[in-house]
Design a protein around this motif. Structure first.
Motif, PDB file in Angstrom:
ATOM      1  N   ASP A  25     -20.631   0.065  -6.047  1.00 12.77           N
ATOM      2  CA  ASP A  25     -19.186  -0.079  -5.885  1.00 12.77           C
ATOM      3  C   ASP A  25     -18.750  -1.523  -6.122  1.00 12.77           C
ATOM      4  N   ASP A  82     -14.250  -5.184  -2.370  1.00 15.31           N
ATOM      5  CA  ASP A  82     -15.310  -4.548  -1.574  1.00 15.31           C
ATOM      6  C   ASP A  82     -15.907  -5.491  -0.526  1.00 15.31           C
ATOM      7  N   HIS A 107     -12.252  -1.182   1.234  1.00 10.32           N
ATOM      8  CA  HIS A 107     -12.157   0.062   2.013  1.00 10.32           C
ATOM      9  C   HIS A 107     -12.997   0.044   3.288  1.00 10.32           C
ATOM     10  N   HIS A 108     -13.475  -1.142   3.704  1.00 14.42           N
ATOM     11  CA  HIS A 108     -14.236  -1.216   4.962  1.00 14.42           C
ATOM     12  C   HIS A 108     -13.292  -1.179   6.155  1.00 14.42           C
ATOM     13  N   SER A 127     -14.121   1.113  -3.138  1.00 19.06           N
ATOM     14  CA  SER A 127     -13.172   0.110  -3.626  1.00 19.06           C
ATOM     15  C   SER A 127     -12.791   0.423  -5.070  1.00 19.06           C
ATOM     16  N   ASP A 157     -21.054   5.017  -3.784  1.00 17.04           N
ATOM     17  CA  ASP A 157     -20.538   4.838  -2.419  1.00 17.04           C
ATOM     18  C   ASP A 157     -20.397   6.158  -1.657  1.00 17.04           C
TER      19      ASP A 157
HETATM   20 MN   LIG Z   1     -17.701  -0.004  -1.222  1.00 19.60          MN
END
Ligand SMILES: [Mn+2]
Length: 340
Positions: A25, A82, A107-108, A127, A157
């Motif tokens: 990713d 990311d 996207h964490h 991401s 991912d």
């Molecule tokens: Mn990721």
């Protein structure tokens, strides 16, 4: 999103960066957005602090990603992909953070919302999926090359569409990507089909090292620096081996212990310790579980972090002591549901 689009249109020289020890990713999102910005006439540089794992060599323009950055002066904007926090880009984090406009795309769930503007969606599967939305928002064209990079980010991912972040939306994006020319078979062939001989030998050593805890609930794998040397491999060649330990019948928690290099620079793959803070740690420990067992709790007790089913930490503890501590902690903590 609007703010990000406006900032991109107003910028001329843009630096793009993703986290060190990159996964599919981090590389896919970086390349996809880089290639797109280039296609609309922006001057860009794609930066990653670490070497790119060989399995991603098939990606278009992957050799234009640079790990050397002399000055950040020319850039009027930076796009960080990311990364839960800006330190994840590695040794150049301080310098990069001085670029006037910082755009944070991630996207964490633990994202610190750093930067001038952010597109952070923990519901996004990757991401790279956010990059897909951004390009669409900008009215851009997704070439086959760009689509291949995005698809690779999503495929890796989501663990090949097996993890819980795989949603209806994920498949609809992938359908669009196929319309842009992506060949899933080709991507899978590269990502999962081609291993160096050293990597296979390392996998063999990892399997050979499996031990089961006295209570039968934990599996331990250990990889040493000596094994890496003997097989001519790097830490990223151990990506995914822990899944073998997790798949063993009746195992509740899988543990992969990786010996660190002396004076290793800093963060390992799941970012469980921040830059510079753990250079005298001896081991990096990855934890995996299925269902309700929350291994983030164990990692947190050791100063690390992560997700419910995937977490990690680094430690100064010795090997035997470490295994005992983890087994004991898993046994005692009834909230971990290990008994069920
Ligand atoms: Mn990721």
């Amino acid at each position: 999103m609007e703010q990000i689009v406006r900032n991109i249109w107003n910028s001329h020289q843009i630096l793009l960066a993703s986290h060190e020890n990159p996964d599919g990713d981090a590389i896919g999102a970086l390349l996809a957005l880089g290639l797109f910005l280039e296609s609309i006439g922006k001057k860009i540089i794609m930066y990653n602090a670490s070497p790119i794992p060989a399995v991603y060599n098939f990606l278009p323009c992957v050799d234009t990603i640079t790990s050397k950055l002399n000055s950040v002066k020319p850039y009027d904007a930076a796009i960080i992909l990311d990364c839960g926090n800006i330190d994840r880009v590695g040794e150049m984090a301080d310098k990069i953070s001085r670029i006037p406009v910082i755009i944070n795309i991630d996207h964490h769930i633990t994202n610190t919302l750093f930067g001038t503007c952010h597109l952070v969606d923990p519901e996004a599967c990757a991401s790279a999926a956010l990059v897909f939305h951004l390009i669409n928002e900008m009215g851009g064209k997704i070439s086959k090359d760009i689509a291949t990079c995005i698809y690779t980010g999503i495929l890796t991912d989501t663990g090949s569409f097996r993890f819980s972040n795989t949603k209806k939306r994920t498949f609809s994006i992938c359908e669009d990507l196929m319309s842009c020319g992506v060949e899933p078979f080709e991507v899978a062939r590269h990502v999962y089909g081609t291993y160096s001989l050293g990597r296979i030998k390392l996998l063999n050593m990892a399997l050979e090292s499996i031990e089961i805890s006295p209570n039968g609930k934990l599996s331990f794998m250990t990889l040493t620096q000596k094994m890496l040397k003997e097989t001519g491999t790097h830490p990223e060649d151990a990506d995914g081996v822990i899944n073998y330990a997790r798949r063993i019948e009746d195992i509740k928690i899988a543990v992969l212990i990786q010996e660190l290099e002396d004076n290793h620079p800093a963060t390992y793959s799941n970012g469980s310790c921040s830059t510079g803070s753990c250079s005298d740690d001896k081991y990096h420990v990855s934890l995996r579980s299925n269902g309700k067992i929350d291994v983030a709790k164990i990692a947190m007790a050791f100063g690390g972090g992560g997700h419910i089913n995937a977490s990690g930490f680094t430690t100064k503890a010795g090997l035997g002591e470490l295994k005992n501590m983890i087994t004991e902690m898993a046994d005692k903590n009834s909230e971990l549901c290990i008994a069920n």
